[in-house]
Design an enzyme around this catalytic site. Structure first.
Site, mmCIF file in Angstrom:
data_model
loop_
_atom_site.group_PDB
_atom_site.id
_atom_site.type_symbol
_atom_site.label_atom_id
_atom_site.label_comp_id
_atom_site.label_asym_id
_atom_site.label_seq_id
_atom_site.Cartn_x
_atom_site.Cartn_y
_atom_site.Cartn_z
ATOM 1 N N ASN B 206 0.834 -1.202 0.000
ATOM 2 C CA ASN B 206 0.000 0.000 0.000
ATOM 3 C C ASN B 206 0.873 1.257 0.000
ATOM 4 O OD1 ASN B 206 0.928 0.374 2.619
ATOM 5 N ND2 ASN B 206 -0.949 -0.376 3.581
ATOM 6 N N GLN B 251 -9.019 -7.185 -16.303
ATOM 7 C CA GLN B 251 -8.152 -6.117 -15.818
ATOM 8 C C GLN B 251 -8.914 -5.187 -14.877
ATOM 9 O OE1 GLN B 251 -5.257 -6.625 -16.510
ATOM 10 N NE2 GLN B 251 -4.381 -4.880 -15.479
ATOM 11 N N HIS B 320 0.272 -4.492 -19.999
ATOM 12 C CA HIS B 320 -0.116 -5.694 -20.738
ATOM 13 C C HIS B 320 -0.625 -5.285 -22.116
ATOM 14 C CE1 HIS B 320 -1.063 -6.626 -16.439
ATOM 15 N NE2 HIS B 320 -0.476 -7.772 -16.719
ATOM 16 N N ASP B 353 -0.673 -14.103 -16.108
ATOM 17 C CA ASP B 353 -0.783 -13.749 -14.688
ATOM 18 C C ASP B 353 -0.458 -14.937 -13.791
ATOM 19 O OD1 ASP B 353 -1.583 -11.212 -15.262
ATOM 20 O OD2 ASP B 353 -3.732 -11.572 -14.961
ATOM 21 N N HIS B 412 46.618 10.534 -11.885
ATOM 22 C CA HIS B 412 46.198 9.391 -12.705
ATOM 23 C C HIS B 412 47.314 9.017 -13.683
ATOM 24 C CE1 HIS B 412 42.219 10.172 -11.106
ATOM 25 N NE2 HIS B 412 41.697 9.180 -11.801
#
Lengths: 421, 421
Positions: B206, B251, B320, B353, B412
């Site tokens: 949630n 859905q 989907h 699903d 470097h």
């Protein structure tokens, strides 16, 4: 450099800038203005923050030409060779879409497609690194991204540094805008008259850029927010103190908040490296930065054993790891978490920063526990593909319906059953 | 269901819950309490929000046994078969570490390692879907994650629903805690006496869970924050209205904010589907939810042509996508953005699903433009591997040093040169 016995507590001291509430509000306001007023707002912010009034943001052909006149031909060749190496390494990351078939007619697959468009942010001033242009752009190119847009704030002369333009050209970027800060991120995320929006923004930036990226995240994708750079060197008594020290310092010169850590079972090496760091520091042009970094974030851990040293490395999950031991390959299998692993004394970190072909955009702040170097897949996404034949669904329709009903989703069950009515 | 000509404006109406300032402060406070007081705080919040006082959070063997007594054996078999299919599909996503060698001694590689530990959040109440347990856990298992921890708030009886426990057992989860909400996310991120911390948390929840995940992000990794579910059906005149309607409704029954969209060049189909939706709605147990969803977020777009319909699908970048046309394979190559693509009338969305094996955790809210279904790589990370031989470094040391000096990073340059002093 501080030498500690391991028992004292093992952690990389890390400095994360998260921005103040005031900065966040400022960034939110800039984004809002750009969303509403487009180019006009971008133009105003560019004048305000970058001291440049620009009617058109786009880099001109003349500016490209000038850049190639400024940068020596030899240097252009080096940039090209680095780009080729980066291209070649990242090509190995490419994967095809795939599918599987079953005799009952089922086809399952994974379709891989590039993002449509990507924005690359290049910071201004001394942080405008041409190597980073290559590292951010080339994986996107290899991934197949059609539209790659670069943005970078104009410097004092109203232009982008020539080395950055050369690197952009070599990497194949055609669309470059002289805009920076939160206003550039907003333009890339939501579009303006001159700048069409993109699907993802990558590249480092200052705190305003970082906050703006976080703000637009969700509407578009972003890369990770990088923290200060880090190196951990895992060494035994065979490592040469001068080389270890030089590599620690190459990290330290980046940023006062960069961290350089040596982990070794050898007290002798620890002491010799501490001495060498002191000695080499004196002669560095960026001495002040490196000194502060070593002082605040540099540490040498002396362990009881090599096993203990390795377990510390895994706890630290460093961005860069160098293994400077007699036989470094021996330990590769035990390293669980590290952004990039440099093996042996001829694989000094700058080899990867500039040239070898691996990416120098790496997970910082211990996020190597769960993050990866920037790579081709950061510019692609997958789609699942499902084909069920009549036979395949017929064989399984009752199971699917039963599972749906177990979850109380009756319409799901009816959807599959509807096929056999 | 509204039928629109395309010219009117094409977008999925989407409802994103981002949480109020008050909820955010509440979540921050909960996290802080759990960090400071550990189990004690988790226990208090569990009592307060989930009405359960628990001394020990761990699910007991007795609870597992009870769960298997409640769920019918046939149903357990279906769950097992689904789990096998999911396992088999995700095994195909596994990739080996790789390396390349060159004659000069250079070795470059990419080492792939699993995350050490992952937490899977399973929501309580009616949103406790056993299928989601499988979808979140199995890719982590396949990736090689050693420690998978599940958390889920205790229900009214102080327990986790039996179907969820069965799915967890089938998926191979051994460590389950009856805790939920922001307190569970905090426990997973920072650890308590009973719950050791993990490196990443996945799974839906949630708004409090979503906010807590955002808060801990950076310290640990999280998956995407999912929005309400969506389907887009691309259909031509050969599609059967009853099947299209059934799939749209499957859905819509998820959530009042779910969106169901049909895109078709056929006015006739559009009208027939609108009728069928009305007819099928009446008989649905979750009629109220589905009706509200269809009313607020359902739409049928009628296009001039199939090409136009496809370009709309790509703009919508749906979670989907079903392709219900005479020859659905024909269009697969043109689909650029979709989480999962279901081809043909026997590949109704519930097939994916529950059963086919592809993952049902998919990018929502148009993020399929840049995001992928949950997959094995979400539970792994890469390390670059660099080995340069003396010869390789010798060949390139001047180029590397030159590049470093171009960027003003002298230390470097000296680090690589130090090897040949």
């Amino acid at each position: 450099m501080k030498i500690k016995r391991v028992s004292e507590s093992v952690s990389i001291k890390r400095s994360i800038e998260s921005g103040t509430q005031e900065q966040l509000l400022q960034v939110k306001a800039i984004i809002e203005e750009v969303r509403i007023r487009g180019d006009e707002a971008v133009r105003e912010f560019t004048e305000k923050y970058d001291d440049s009034y620009l009617e058109l943001f786009s880099v001109t052909q003349t500016e490209f030409d000038e850049a190639f006149e400024v940068i020596e031909e030899n240097m252009v060749d080096v940039i090209k060779e680095a780009a080729e190496n980066i291209h070649s390494y990242h090509m190995k990351q490419l994967r095809p879409s795939w599918m599987t078939t079953e005799e009952n007619g089922t086809i399952l697959g994974q379709k891989i497609t590039p993002l449509d468009s990507v924005g690359v942010y290049v910071p201004g001033g001394t942080a405008a690194y041409p190597s980073s242009v290559l590292m951010n752009v080339i994986p996107a190119k290899v991934a197949g991204v059609e539209r790659i847009v670069m943005v970078s704030p104009p410097g004092e002369n109203g232009k982008i540094p020539p080395a950055v333009l050369v690197a952009a050209k070599v990497a194949g970027v055609k669309e470059i805008y002289k805009i920076g800060g939160a206003q550039a991120i907003a333009a890339l995320a939501y579009g303006t008259e001159q700048v069409r929006p993109v699907d993802k923004v990558v590249g480092p930036g200052n705190i305003y850029v970082a906050l703006a990226k976080k703000e637009v995240f969700g509407d578009i994708d972003i890369d990770m927010i990088a923290g200060p750079s880090e190196i951990v060197i895992l060494a035994d008594q065979t490592a040469r103190p001068n080389e270890v020290a030089a590599d620690l310092l190459s990290q330290a010169e980046h940023d006062e908040r960069a961290s350089s850590v040596l982990v070794t079972p050898s007290q002798e090496l620890a002491e010799a490296v501490a001495e060498e760091v002191k000695r080499q520091l004196i002669e560095l042009p960026r001495k002040k930065i490196a000194e502060k970094s070593i002082q605040d974030y540099g540490v040498i851990y002396v362990t009881e054993s090599m096993d203990e040293a390795i377990s510390i490395v895994n706890e630290l999950a460093p961005e860069h790891l160098e293994i400077l031991t007699e036989n470094p390959m021996e330990y590769l299998g035990q390293i669980k978490h590290a952004g990039a692993i440099f093996l042996g004394r001829f694989s000094s970190e700058p080899v990867g920063d500039y040239f070898a072909g691996t990416n120098h955009v790496l997970p910082t702040n211990g996020t190597a526990r769960f993050s990866s170097p920037l790579n081709v897949e950061d510019f692609q996404k997958k789609s699942s593909v499902i084909y069920y034949s009549e036979k395949a669904l017929n064989q399984n329709v009752h199971k699917i319906a039963a599972f749906a009903r177990l979850e109380g989703l009756e319409a799901h069950a009816r959807a599959v059953e509807e096929r056999f009515k």
